[in-house]
Design a protein around this motif. Structure first.
Motif, PDB file in Angstrom:
ATOM      1  N   GLN A   1       7.248  -6.319  -2.922  1.00  0.00           N
ATOM      2  CA  GLN A   1       7.845  -5.059  -3.380  1.00  0.00           C
ATOM      3  C   GLN A   1       7.976  -5.039  -4.898  1.00  0.00           C
ATOM      4  OE1 GLN A   1      11.459  -5.088  -1.088  1.00  0.00           O
ATOM      5  NE2 GLN A   1      10.600  -3.774   0.510  1.00  0.00           N
ATOM      6  N   HIS A   2       8.488  -6.129  -5.468  1.00  0.00           N
ATOM      7  CA  HIS A   2       8.662  -6.189  -6.922  1.00  0.00           C
ATOM      8  C   HIS A   2       7.318  -6.106  -7.647  1.00  0.00           C
ATOM      9  CE1 HIS A   2      12.883  -8.256  -6.724  1.00  0.00           C
ATOM     10  NE2 HIS A   2      12.892  -6.997  -6.337  1.00  0.00           N
ATOM     11  N   GLN A   3       6.330  -6.840  -7.149  1.00  0.00           N
ATOM     12  CA  GLN A   3       5.026  -6.812  -7.807  1.00  0.00           C
ATOM     13  C   GLN A   3       4.366  -5.431  -7.678  1.00  0.00           C
ATOM     14  OE1 GLN A   3       3.601 -10.943  -6.154  1.00  0.00           O
ATOM     15  NE2 GLN A   3       2.491 -10.512  -8.027  1.00  0.00           N
ATOM     16  N   SER A   4       4.581  -4.774  -6.571  1.00  0.00           N
ATOM     17  CA  SER A   4       4.016  -3.428  -6.384  1.00  0.00           C
ATOM     18  C   SER A   4       4.659  -2.440  -7.343  1.00  0.00           C
ATOM     19  CB  SER A   4       4.218  -2.974  -4.939  1.00  0.00           C
ATOM     20  OG  SER A   4       3.568  -3.844  -4.035  1.00  0.00           O
ATOM     21  N   ILE A   5       5.972  -2.530  -7.495  1.00  0.00           N
ATOM     22  CA  ILE A   5       6.678  -1.644  -8.430  1.00  0.00           C
ATOM     23  C   ILE A   5       6.239  -1.928  -9.860  1.00  0.00           C
ATOM     24  CG2 ILE A   5       8.944  -1.083  -9.382  1.00  0.00           C
ATOM     25  CD1 ILE A   5      10.081  -1.600  -6.559  1.00  0.00           C
ATOM     26  N   ASP A   6       6.071  -3.212 -10.199  1.00  0.00           N
ATOM     27  CA  ASP A   6       5.576  -3.563 -11.535  1.00  0.00           C
ATOM     28  C   ASP A   6       4.185  -2.977 -11.774  1.00  0.00           C
ATOM     29  OD1 ASP A   6       7.858  -4.942 -12.123  1.00  0.00           O
ATOM     30  OD2 ASP A   6       7.036  -6.923 -11.665  1.00  0.00           O
ATOM     31  N   ARG A   7       3.342  -2.980 -10.729  1.00  0.00           N
ATOM     32  CA  ARG A   7       1.999  -2.411 -10.864  1.00  0.00           C
ATOM     33  C   ARG A   7       2.074  -0.909 -11.139  1.00  0.00           C
ATOM     34  NH1 ARG A   7      -3.195  -3.975  -9.136  1.00  0.00           N
ATOM     35  NH2 ARG A   7      -2.304  -6.079  -9.257  1.00  0.00           N
ATOM     36  N   LEU A   8       3.004  -0.214 -10.471  1.00  0.00           N
ATOM     37  CA  LEU A   8       3.195   1.223 -10.717  1.00  0.00           C
ATOM     38  C   LEU A   8       3.642   1.471 -12.150  1.00  0.00           C
ATOM     39  CD1 LEU A   8       4.941   2.749  -7.562  1.00  0.00           C
ATOM     40  CD2 LEU A   8       2.591   3.099  -8.357  1.00  0.00           C
ATOM     41  N   ARG A   9       4.574   0.651 -12.617  1.00  0.00           N
ATOM     42  CA  ARG A   9       5.067   0.822 -13.988  1.00  0.00           C
ATOM     43  C   ARG A   9       3.954   0.584 -15.010  1.00  0.00           C
ATOM     44  NH1 ARG A   9      10.703  -2.552 -13.064  1.00  0.00           N
ATOM     45  NH2 ARG A   9      11.921  -0.832 -12.158  1.00  0.00           N
ATOM     46  N   LYS A  10       3.154  -0.443 -14.763  1.00  0.00           N
ATOM     47  CA  LYS A  10       2.037  -0.727 -15.672  1.00  0.00           C
ATOM     48  C   LYS A  10       1.041   0.420 -15.663  1.00  0.00           C
ATOM     49  CE  LYS A  10      -1.490  -4.145 -16.808  1.00  0.00           C
ATOM     50  NZ  LYS A  10      -2.556  -3.144 -16.961  1.00  0.00           N
ATOM     51  N   ARG A  11       0.778   0.964 -14.485  1.00  0.00           N
ATOM     52  CA  ARG A  11      -0.140   2.094 -14.385  1.00  0.00           C
ATOM     53  C   ARG A  11       0.382   3.287 -15.197  1.00  0.00           C
ATOM     54  NH1 ARG A  11      -0.795   4.435  -8.563  1.00  0.00           N
ATOM     55  NH2 ARG A  11      -1.466   2.293  -8.126  1.00  0.00           N
ATOM     56  N   ALA A  12       1.693   3.535 -15.110  1.00  0.00           N
ATOM     57  CA  ALA A  12       2.286   4.646 -15.856  1.00  0.00           C
ATOM     58  C   ALA A  12       2.220   4.403 -17.361  1.00  0.00           C
ATOM     59  CB  ALA A  12       3.735   4.860 -15.418  1.00  0.00           C
TER      60      ALA A  12
ATOM     61  N   ASP B   1       0.040   2.482 -18.969  1.00  0.00           N
ATOM     62  CA  ASP B   1      -1.355   2.587 -19.397  1.00  0.00           C
ATOM     63  C   ASP B   1      -1.785   4.046 -19.527  1.00  0.00           C
ATOM     64  OD1 ASP B   1      -1.459  -0.133 -19.406  1.00  0.00           O
ATOM     65  OD2 ASP B   1      -2.546  -0.321 -17.509  1.00  0.00           O
ATOM     66  N   ALA B   2      -1.358   4.868 -18.570  1.00  0.00           N
ATOM     67  CA  ALA B   2      -1.721   6.285 -18.619  1.00  0.00           C
ATOM     68  C   ALA B   2      -1.089   6.971 -19.822  1.00  0.00           C
ATOM     69  CB  ALA B   2      -1.292   6.974 -17.328  1.00  0.00           C
ATOM     70  N   ALA B   3       0.185   6.632 -20.090  1.00  0.00           N
ATOM     71  CA  ALA B   3       0.870   7.239 -21.234  1.00  0.00           C
ATOM     72  C   ALA B   3       0.226   6.804 -22.547  1.00  0.00           C
ATOM     73  CB  ALA B   3       2.351   6.853 -21.222  1.00  0.00           C
ATOM     74  N   THR B   4      -0.143   5.522 -22.617  1.00  0.00           N
ATOM     75  CA  THR B   4      -0.790   5.013 -23.834  1.00  0.00           C
ATOM     76  C   THR B   4      -2.133   5.691 -24.065  1.00  0.00           C
ATOM     77  OG1 THR B   4       0.288   2.866 -23.577  1.00  0.00           O
ATOM     78  CG2 THR B   4      -1.664   2.953 -24.978  1.00  0.00           C
ATOM     79  N   ALA B   5      -2.917   5.825 -23.004  1.00  0.00           N
ATOM     80  CA  ALA B   5      -4.223   6.475 -23.122  1.00  0.00           C
ATOM     81  C   ALA B   5      -4.068   7.936 -23.536  1.00  0.00           C
ATOM     82  CB  ALA B   5      -4.972   6.390 -21.803  1.00  0.00           C
ATOM     83  N   HIS B   6      -3.081   8.609 -22.953  1.00  0.00           N
ATOM     84  CA  HIS B   6      -2.858  10.016 -23.293  1.00  0.00           C
ATOM     85  C   HIS B   6      -2.438  10.167 -24.752  1.00  0.00           C
ATOM     86  CE1 HIS B   6      -1.850  14.225 -22.652  1.00  0.00           C
ATOM     87  NE2 HIS B   6      -0.653  14.008 -23.173  1.00  0.00           N
ATOM     88  N   ALA B   7      -1.520   9.275 -25.190  1.00  0.00           N
ATOM     89  CA  ALA B   7      -1.067   9.337 -26.584  1.00  0.00           C
ATOM     90  C   ALA B   7      -2.212   9.054 -27.544  1.00  0.00           C
ATOM     91  CB  ALA B   7       0.072   8.346 -26.804  1.00  0.00           C
ATOM     92  N   ALA B   8      -3.064   8.090 -27.193  1.00  0.00           N
ATOM     93  CA  ALA B   8      -4.201   7.760 -28.057  1.00  0.00           C
ATOM     94  C   ALA B   8      -5.165   8.938 -28.176  1.00  0.00           C
ATOM     95  CB  ALA B   8      -4.926   6.537 -27.501  1.00  0.00           C
ATOM     96  N   MET B   9      -5.392   9.629 -27.068  1.00  0.00           N
ATOM     97  CA  MET B   9      -6.269  10.793 -27.099  1.00  0.00           C
ATOM     98  C   MET B   9      -5.685  11.894 -27.968  1.00  0.00           C
ATOM     99  SD  MET B   9      -7.527  10.986 -23.111  1.00  0.00           S
ATOM    100  CE  MET B   9      -8.369  12.549 -23.406  1.00  0.00           C
ATOM    101  N   GLU B  10      -4.373  12.107 -27.851  1.00  0.00           N
ATOM    102  CA  GLU B  10      -3.732  13.138 -28.655  1.00  0.00           C
ATOM    103  C   GLU B  10      -3.792  12.794 -30.139  1.00  0.00           C
ATOM    104  OE1 GLU B  10       0.205  13.734 -27.227  1.00  0.00           O
ATOM    105  OE2 GLU B  10      -0.431  15.272 -25.786  1.00  0.00           O
TER     106      GLU B  10
ATOM    107  N   CYS C   1       0.826  -1.209   0.000  1.00  0.00           N
ATOM    108  CA  CYS C   1       0.000   0.000   0.000  1.00  0.00           C
ATOM    109  C   CYS C   1       0.855   1.252   0.000  1.00  0.00           C
ATOM    110  CB  CYS C   1      -0.935  -0.013   1.209  1.00  0.00           C
ATOM    111  SG  CYS C   1      -2.246   1.221   1.125  1.00  0.00           S
ATOM    112  N   ARG C   2       1.984   1.219   0.715  1.00  0.00           N
ATOM    113  CA  ARG C   2       2.882   2.376   0.715  1.00  0.00           C
ATOM    114  C   ARG C   2       3.444   2.638  -0.675  1.00  0.00           C
ATOM    115  NH1 ARG C   2       4.674   0.386   5.832  1.00  0.00           N
ATOM    116  NH2 ARG C   2       6.442  -0.661   4.838  1.00  0.00           N
ATOM    117  N   ILE C   3       3.615   1.586  -1.465  1.00  0.00           N
ATOM    118  CA  ILE C   3       4.195   1.740  -2.807  1.00  0.00           C
ATOM    119  C   ILE C   3       3.147   2.168  -3.822  1.00  0.00           C
ATOM    120  CG2 ILE C   3       5.349   0.531  -4.709  1.00  0.00           C
ATOM    121  CD1 ILE C   3       6.657  -1.275  -2.587  1.00  0.00           C
ATOM    122  N   VAL C   4       2.006   1.481  -3.865  1.00  0.00           N
ATOM    123  CA  VAL C   4       1.009   1.753  -4.904  1.00  0.00           C
ATOM    124  C   VAL C   4      -0.020   2.799  -4.490  1.00  0.00           C
ATOM    125  CG1 VAL C   4       1.279  -0.546  -5.877  1.00  0.00           C
ATOM    126  CG2 VAL C   4      -0.499  -0.151  -4.175  1.00  0.00           C
ATOM    127  N   GLY C   5      -0.140   3.049  -3.173  1.00  0.00           N
ATOM    128  CA  GLY C   5      -1.066   4.077  -2.710  1.00  0.00           C
ATOM    129  C   GLY C   5      -2.521   3.700  -2.776  1.00  0.00           C
TER     130      GLY C   5
END
Length: 224
Positions: free
Chosen positions: A64-75, A77-86, A24-28
């Motif tokens: 810890q590793h799985q939490s960091i991977d989840r953060l990376r995937k979230r980033a 996904d957000a970048a992909t969605a933003h690029a698609a919108m643009e 929770c501290r990692i992914v919030g």
């Protein structure tokens, strides 16, 4: 710490609150942390538990590793969605003049790749920078070692920096159309075929209207 396998999951359940707090501290997010800890539990059940000297440390590392991977995937996904919108907004608002300019810029980029780089170098830079392939995947696609893929990419970037003069020749429309289609469709096999050693069409536009696509007067602008 624990000398026997945790067959009933009792040990994991004692550690679950701690593992959830770490995640929770990692992914919030408590909900995401619960999912991550549950994934960790599945990995724990499949692990060779008796071979682990410190099971608690192993579980902490996995979470810890799985939490960091989840953060990376979230980033990602957000970048992909933003690029698609643009891209969608840009395509809807694009004027004919803007479309011509975009195609001209794409043609210049492709011409520089063909003029400055070897087939392996141009594929390395396109697959890495455009398709976001990892070095290991590029190596597998090209049938080379990962270290060689890194070297091809480094040389390609260096040569593109050193040779900034735009090519004087104009590429044929068919090659440019296929290049654009491969990028739009994220079609790695088509891009490899297009930028590899064998070119099914001439890379240069004809100087005369009467010239056919297979005429020997067409030059191939391939790197040495």
């Amino acid at each position: 710490m624990f000398s026997i396998a945790d067959t009933d999951g009792a040990m994991f359940e004692r550690l679950r609150p701690r593992l959830k707090a770490i995640s929770c501290r990692i992914v919030g997010s408590e909900a995401e942390a619960e999912d991550i800890v549950q994934d960790c539990f599945l990995k724990w059940r499949l692990a060779e538990q008796r071979a682990l000297a410190t099971p608690a440390a192993w579980l902490t590392t996995v979470v810890q590793h799985q939490s960091i991977d989840r953060l990376r995937k979230r980033a990602r996904d957000a970048a992909t969605a933003h690029a698609a919108m643009e891209l969608a907004a840009g395509a809807a608002a694009e004027t004919p003049e803007e479309g011509l300019l975009r195609r001209a810029e794409l043609g210049e980029a492709l011409a520089r790749l063909l003029a400055c780089l070897s087939p392996s170098e141009r594929l390395a830079v396109v697959l890495h920078d455009v398709f976001e392939c990892e070095h290991a995947e590029i190596a597998a696609r090209l049938g080379i070692k990962t270290a060689s893929a890194r070297q091809h990419l480094a040389r390609a970037r260096r040569r593109l920096r050193e040779d900034e003069a735009p090519p004087g020749e104009k590429l044929c429309r068919e090659l440019l159309r296929r290049f654009q289609a491969a990028i739009n469709g994220l079609d790695v096999p088509s891009m490899i075929m297009l930028l590899g050693d064998e070119q099914p069409v001439s890379v240069l536009a004809p100087r005369r209207v009467q010239t056919c696509a297979n005429d020997a007067s067409y030059a191939l602008m391939l790197a040495a």
